[in-house]
Design a protein around this motif. Structure first.
Motif, short mmCIF file in Angstrom:
data_model
loop_
_atom_site.label_atom_id
_atom_site.label_comp_id
_atom_site.label_asym_id
_atom_site.label_seq_id
_atom_site.Cartn_x
_atom_site.Cartn_y
_atom_site.Cartn_z
N GLU A 1 0.85 -1.10 0.07
CA GLU A 1 -0.03 0.08 -0.03
C GLU A 1 0.89 1.24 0.11
OE1 GLU A 1 -3.20 -0.09 3.03
OE2 GLU A 1 -3.46 -2.37 2.68
N SER A 2 0.38 2.33 -0.63
CA SER A 2 1.04 3.57 -0.58
C SER A 2 1.48 4.15 0.48
CB SER A 2 0.42 4.34 -1.45
OG SER A 2 -0.86 5.10 -0.80
N SER A 3 0.92 3.89 1.72
CA SER A 3 1.21 4.66 2.84
C SER A 3 2.49 3.87 3.61
CB SER A 3 -0.03 4.31 3.93
OG SER A 3 -0.06 2.89 4.24
N VAL A 4 3.02 2.85 3.02
CA VAL A 4 4.08 2.07 3.63
C VAL A 4 5.24 1.96 2.64
CG1 VAL A 4 2.95 0.92 5.49
CG2 VAL A 4 3.15 -0.33 3.39
N ARG A 5 5.03 2.61 1.56
CA ARG A 5 6.11 2.41 0.48
C ARG A 5 7.39 3.30 0.78
NH1 ARG A 5 2.58 2.97 -5.22
NH2 ARG A 5 1.79 1.05 -4.89
N ARG A 6 8.58 2.84 0.50
CA ARG A 6 9.79 3.52 0.55
C ARG A 6 10.40 3.33 2.03
NH1 ARG A 6 7.32 6.69 -3.03
NH2 ARG A 6 8.22 7.02 -4.99
N LYS A 7 9.95 2.28 2.62
CA LYS A 7 10.20 1.75 4.11
C LYS A 7 10.73 0.47 4.07
CE LYS A 7 6.50 4.58 6.23
NZ LYS A 7 5.34 4.66 7.04
N GLY A 8 11.23 0.06 2.90
CA GLY A 8 11.85 -1.36 2.91
C GLY A 8 10.87 -2.48 3.10
N VAL A 9 9.69 -2.14 2.78
CA VAL A 9 8.66 -3.48 3.05
C VAL A 9 8.82 -4.46 1.92
CG1 VAL A 9 6.16 -4.05 3.18
CG2 VAL A 9 7.00 -1.76 4.35
N GLY A 10 9.19 -3.95 0.84
CA GLY A 10 9.04 -5.00 -0.24
C GLY A 10 10.35 -5.98 -0.12
N SER A 11 11.40 -5.33 0.45
CA SER A 11 12.55 -6.05 0.54
C SER A 11 12.38 -7.07 1.58
CB SER A 11 14.06 -5.27 0.62
OG SER A 11 14.03 -4.52 -0.41
N ILE A 12 11.71 -6.45 2.62
CA ILE A 12 11.52 -7.71 3.69
C ILE A 12 10.62 -9.10 3.30
CG2 ILE A 12 10.46 -8.05 6.04
CD1 ILE A 12 11.06 -5.14 6.61
N LEU A 13 9.62 -8.48 2.67
CA LEU A 13 8.74 -9.56 1.98
C LEU A 13 9.26 -10.26 1.11
CD1 LEU A 13 5.22 -7.42 1.62
CD2 LEU A 13 5.62 -9.37 3.03
N PHE A 14 10.33 -9.75 0.23
CA PHE A 14 11.13 -10.66 -0.73
C PHE A 14 11.63 -11.54 -0.16
CE2 PHE A 14 11.27 -9.55 -5.30
CZ PHE A 14 11.76 -10.68 -5.86
N ARG A 15 12.28 -11.35 1.03
CA ARG A 15 13.53 -12.05 1.70
C ARG A 15 12.79 -13.26 2.34
NH1 ARG A 15 15.20 -8.26 4.57
NH2 ARG A 15 16.24 -7.46 3.13
N LYS A 16 11.66 -12.79 2.97
CA LYS A 16 10.71 -13.95 3.46
C LYS A 16 10.24 -14.81 2.50
CE LYS A 16 11.06 -12.42 7.90
NZ LYS A 16 11.60 -13.23 8.98
N LEU A 17 9.83 -14.52 1.52
CA LEU A 17 9.38 -15.31 0.46
C LEU A 17 10.30 -16.29 -0.24
CD1 LEU A 17 6.75 -14.52 -2.34
CD2 LEU A 17 8.84 -15.42 -2.92
#
Length: 210
Positions: A103-119
């Motif tokens: 979601e746009s409210s949490v972008r540019r906070k490293g969320v995508g990288s965390i999810l990618f690593r866990k996946l």
């Protein structure tokens, strides 16, 4: 596979953050509501075109029944990001496919990288050797994230499609940014010490040339 931390918030004092796998049946509404909250651009990027609410509701229900693993990023109990690991049986090339939404409210906070690593960790635990990723050609954030984790993307019919070789993914489960920061700090200290002693030697006359 839980990730938890807290951070300051002007409204509530702290924000509880968690990353974990959703139970496929009981927590279906959490994924559905997250996808429905995506703004028009985010929805277009995630599904490679604008999809109405009824499509998203059917899609979330399908994920709950076809073996898709959903790794969710929570803030204060609300799913704000999700990584999807779809079973290989659904893919024409027998590769498990992955997808992300933030979601746009949490972008540019490293969320995508965390999810990618866990996946990636979850995919390895299942014994998968490679993953397929497809994203819209205009989704630059997703393409950059995929490239960061070793995906080789090609363009076709307005989409970017590629694969990730898990055998080449040597990053540990712990956040690599912390390791990089520690290494950079050690180098900075070493460089400072060298510069300091060089200055002291010059001041004492040892560093002068004949």
């Amino acid at each position: 596979m839980n990730y938890q931390t807290t951070a300051p918030s002007r409204a509530k004092g702290t924000i509880a953050r968690t990353v974990r796998i959703l139970s496929q049946q009981e927590e279906l509404p959490l994924l559905r509501d997250h996808l429905l909250r995506l703004d028009r651009t985010s929805r277009h990027d995630r599904f490679h075109g604008f999809m109405d609410d009824s499509f998203i509701e059917r899609y979330a229900e399908k994920c709950a029944n076809d073996g898709t693993v959903i790794i969710a990023y929570f803030e204060d109990g609300v799913v704000r990001g999700a990584a999807e690991l779809h079973p290989p049986e659904q893919s024409p090339d027998a590769l498990p496919e992955i997808a992300f939404s933030v979601e746009s409210s949490v972008r540019r906070k490293g969320v995508g990288s965390i999810l990618f690593r866990k996946l990636i960790a979850e995919a390895r635990a299942k014994g998968y050797k490679s993953l397929r990723i497809t994203t819209g050609a205009q989704n630059e954030a997703m393409r950059a994230l995929a490239n960061k984790f070793g995906a080789h993307l090609t363009f076709r019919y307005g989409e970017s499609t590629g694969s990730i070789d898990l055998a080449k993914q040597n990053q540990p489960e712990a956040a690599p940014s912390a390791m990089v920061t520690t290494l950079e700090a050690a180098r900075a200290i070493t460089n400072f010490n060298r510069a300091y002693w060089a200055m002291m030697l010059r001041m004492s006359g040892w560093g002068r040339t004949a």
